[in-house]
Motif scaffolding. Structure first.
Motif, PDB file in Angstrom:
ATOM      1  N   ALA A 216       0.776  -1.336  -0.038  1.00  0.00           N
ATOM      2  CA  ALA A 216      -0.009   0.135   0.026  1.00  0.00           C
ATOM      3  C   ALA A 216       0.999   1.238  -0.123  1.00  0.00           C
ATOM      4  O   ALA A 216       0.542   2.105  -0.728  1.00  0.00           O
ATOM      5  N   LYS A 221      -0.905   4.572  -1.720  1.00  0.00           N
ATOM      6  CA  LYS A 221      -2.390   4.726  -1.283  1.00  0.00           C
ATOM      7  C   LYS A 221      -2.623   5.012   0.140  1.00  0.00           C
ATOM      8  O   LYS A 221      -2.244   4.208   0.942  1.00  0.00           O
ATOM      9  N   ASP A 222      -3.003   6.149   0.397  1.00  0.00           N
ATOM     10  CA  ASP A 222      -3.312   6.649   1.836  1.00  0.00           C
ATOM     11  C   ASP A 222      -4.258   5.743   2.528  1.00  0.00           C
ATOM     12  O   ASP A 222      -4.344   5.538   3.879  1.00  0.00           O
ATOM     13  N   SER A 223      -5.400   5.127   1.829  1.00  0.00           N
ATOM     14  CA  SER A 223      -6.406   4.440   2.153  1.00  0.00           C
ATOM     15  C   SER A 223      -6.485   3.341   1.458  1.00  0.00           C
ATOM     16  O   SER A 223      -7.154   3.242   0.392  1.00  0.00           O
ATOM     17  N   ASP A 224      -5.853   2.187   1.944  1.00  0.00           N
ATOM     18  CA  ASP A 224      -6.002   0.747   1.508  1.00  0.00           C
ATOM     19  C   ASP A 224      -6.838   0.023   1.978  1.00  0.00           C
ATOM     20  O   ASP A 224      -6.485  -0.432   2.968  1.00  0.00           O
ATOM     21  N   GLU A 225      -7.928  -0.421   1.472  1.00  0.00           N
ATOM     22  CA  GLU A 225      -8.970  -1.315   2.092  1.00  0.00           C
ATOM     23  C   GLU A 225      -8.333  -2.629   2.509  1.00  0.00           C
ATOM     24  O   GLU A 225      -8.435  -3.167   3.662  1.00  0.00           O
ATOM     25  N   GLN A 228      -5.980  -2.246   5.315  1.00  0.00           N
ATOM     26  CA  GLN A 228      -6.490  -2.058   6.700  1.00  0.00           C
ATOM     27  C   GLN A 228      -7.104  -3.124   7.225  1.00  0.00           C
ATOM     28  O   GLN A 228      -7.266  -3.371   8.287  1.00  0.00           O
ATOM     29  N   ARG A 229      -7.741  -4.014   6.191  1.00  0.00           N
ATOM     30  CA  ARG A 229      -8.460  -5.056   6.688  1.00  0.00           C
ATOM     31  C   ARG A 229      -7.694  -6.270   7.409  1.00  0.00           C
ATOM     32  O   ARG A 229      -7.833  -6.878   8.363  1.00  0.00           O
ATOM     33  N   THR A 232      -6.181  -4.575  10.775  1.00  0.00           N
ATOM     34  CA  THR A 232      -7.405  -5.302  11.842  1.00  0.00           C
ATOM     35  C   THR A 232      -7.322  -6.659  12.076  1.00  0.00           C
ATOM     36  O   THR A 232      -7.332  -6.758  13.616  1.00  0.00           O
ATOM     37  N   LYS A 270       4.594   0.608   6.772  1.00  0.00           N
ATOM     38  CA  LYS A 270       3.691   1.475   6.851  1.00  0.00           C
ATOM     39  C   LYS A 270       3.928   2.998   7.246  1.00  0.00           C
ATOM     40  O   LYS A 270       3.033   4.063   6.802  1.00  0.00           O
ATOM     41  N   ASP A 272       4.123   4.339  10.353  1.00  0.00           N
ATOM     42  CA  ASP A 272       3.276   4.634  11.502  1.00  0.00           C
ATOM     43  C   ASP A 272       3.885   5.895  12.223  1.00  0.00           C
ATOM     44  O   ASP A 272       5.001   5.916  12.473  1.00  0.00           O
TER      45      ASP A 272
END
Length: 542
Positions: A216, A221-225, A228-229, A232, A270, A272
């Motif tokens: 990602a 990609k700032d928001s990669d589904e 993120q999945r 989590t 990532k 962080d």
């Protein structure tokens, strides 16, 4: 309700000449060799019956009633369904490559790394298992080809979605190489982590999560589904594992320890900025002590050595992010430090610490020296005799250190960069970062900056060894006031981000950009933590 199908009366007419593909498909073959027209048209692998000595007819293909044919139909059916779903073609593949080389030739680029690591060894294993000497032991009949027993779309991730295959492929081809610095020909992120991942649902999920985070960031990609999945899910599984370990339901700390370390590097990948890596480090610390108490029989020595290196490296380079004025946390306690020092007796070279493990083990000592100085409410103008004695001892150890002569040139050069950064970290520990002409240790500081920048200039920014150089770059960069030097580091870090796609490299540049705008008396490695606090950038340099 569809009308009932009329029972077949006429016998099935089978194709008894031509290639095997046309026989299976019940199509007329023009018998053009080496590849018939039907196989060319449908992009199939054209295979011909072997000539039988004595001029007898070649054997017919298996009939539908033949158990071997039924087995082949079971193997071919899933593959044909996959092919139709992906291409929408009315024709389906009815044969698969019959050799590992053909499997690789037909694989997509994203599949290739995974095929090499998994499919090809499995194909070889099937070939050995089906050899004449082993067939009787297995109690089976010899298969026609490897493709008959190794379907291309076999499930390697029970319970995982279709993206897991791509993520593991990305890990094998890219992420593992970016995590290691290439100091040794064997990459432990492949030979140590991957086998463990296939024996643990938790660790497999963490590996896929690390790959997703890395992919990602590389894709910007700032928001990669997907990432993120997986992230989590990884946190949920890890917390569950820790809870079970605390409750006594799980007694083996190996997977949890390695999992905590993998989570540390997931934050590295990532980029962080919330300091989450320090939570993972704290968990790894307590778990590692339990792990090291186990025998080499329970945990192989090479794996144990890698875990020690993994934690020591991550903990040592993360300490600079802690404010020595208010914290006594060292991250690397005496027992773990002693276990790491045992590796030095064999001139240990690792894919994280290179050949400079001895220097990394001096970081807690320098941190403690600077902490005692900085925590004084009313700082004395001069260090005490004990401070000077400790300072001199550490300086001698750093100056007499030299990279092993046996390491590659790039590893040797990276060791020299670390050495100069260590000197800067020491020289500024006793309030020495004063930019006045007669400031304490000012001449030594300038020499270390010059030498450090010179060594960096000799090392290509695209060399793999750069994946472990964020700490010395941050230390040297925090001391820079020359705009030319600042621009040189800016270009270097930008190239590193584009080459490796690791978030901590981009965050290191962001932090230095903020430090270069600060007054000189507020700069230096001991103020990196304050720059983080001011700009809300909580990172590790692992």
């Amino acid at each position: 309700m569809p009308p009932s199908r009329r029972p077949r009366i006429d016998p099935i007419v089978r194709v008894r000449t031509g290639c095997w593909a046309c026989r299976r498909r019940k199509k007329k073959c023009d018998e053009a060799k080496p590849v018939c027209g039907g196989c060319v048209r449908n992009k199939l692998t054209c295979q011909w019956p072997a000539a039988v000595p004595g001029g007898s007819k070649a054997p017919n293909p298996p009939t539908e009633d033949d158990p071997q044919h039924q087995h082949q139909a079971q193997v071919d059916a899933p593959e044909q369904g996959t092919h139709r779903a992906s291409s929408g073609s009315t024709e389906s593949r009815s044969t698969s490559p019959s050799s590992p080389e053909e499997i690789l030739r037909n694989a997509s680029p994203e599949e290739t790394a995974l095929e090499r690591a998994v499919s090809i060894p499995l194909a070889s294993a099937f070939s050995r298992a089906s050899s004449p000497g082993n067939i009787q032991e297995l109690g089976g009949s010899p298969p026609m080809t490897v493709a008959n027993v190794l379907p291309r779309n076999m499930s390697m991730f029970p319970g995982h979605g279709p993206d897991s295959y791509q993520l593991l492929s990305h890990y094998l081809a890219t992420t593992a190489d970016c995590m290691a610095n290439g100091s040794t020909p064997v990459n432990p992120f492949l030979v140590q982590i991957v086998p463990l991942a296939f024996s643990s649902d938790l660790l497999l999920q963490l590996v896929l999560t690390q790959s997703a985070a890395h992919r990602a960031f590389r894709s910007q990609k700032d928001s990669d589904e997907v990432a993120q999945r997986h992230y989590t899910k990884a946190l949920q599984l890890f917390r569950k594992g820790v809870t079970e370990f605390i409750d006594g339901k799980e007694s083996n700390p190996l997977m949890l320890t390695v999992g905590a370390l993998v989570m540390c590097f997931t934050e590295t990948a990532k980029g962080d900025m919330n300091g989450t890596i320090f939570d993972h480090l704290t968990a790894a610390n307590s778990l590692l002590i339990r792990l090291l108490a186990q025998s080499d029989t329970a945990v192989p020595k090479d794996l144990k050595d890698f875990v020690i290196e993994y934690y020591t490296y991550t903990a040592a380079v993360s300490m600079i992010s802690i404010d020595a004025r208010v914290s006594t946390q060292l991250l690397l306690d005496f027992e773990l430090e002693q276990r790491a020092r045992q590796l030095l007796q064999s001139e240990y070279v690792g894919n994280l610490c290179g050949c400079w493990l001895e220097l990394l083990l001096l970081i807690p000592c320098i941190f403690d020296l600077g902490r005692q100085w900085l925590m004084h409410d009313d700082q004395p103008t001069m260090p005490t005799a004990d401070d000077i004695a400790m300072f001199g001892s550490l300086q001698v150890q750093i100056l007499r250190w030299a990279p092993y002569a046996s390491v590659p040139p790039e590893v040797f050069l990276a060791g020299q960069i670390f050495q100069q950064a260590m000197l800067l970290y020491l020289y500024t520990s006793l309030g020495g970062f004063s930019r006045t002409e007669n400031g304490m240790y000012q001449g030594l500081i300038e020499t270390a900056i010059t030498d450090g920048m010179s060594y960096l200039g000799q090392l290509s920014a695209t060399a793999r060894i750069n994946s472990g150089l964020c700490w010395p770059i941050a230390v040297v960069g925090s001391c820079l006031s020359n705009p030319g030097h600042q621009e040189s580091l800016r270009r270097r870090l930008t190239t590193m981000v584009n080459t490796f796609g690791l978030g901590n490299m981009q965050r290191t540049l962001l932090l230095l950009e903020n430090m270069w705008e600060m007054p000189l008396d507020e700069a230096g490695p001991w103020n990196i933590c304050r720059a983080m606090q001011r700009n809300q950038i909580w990172i590790s340099f692992a």
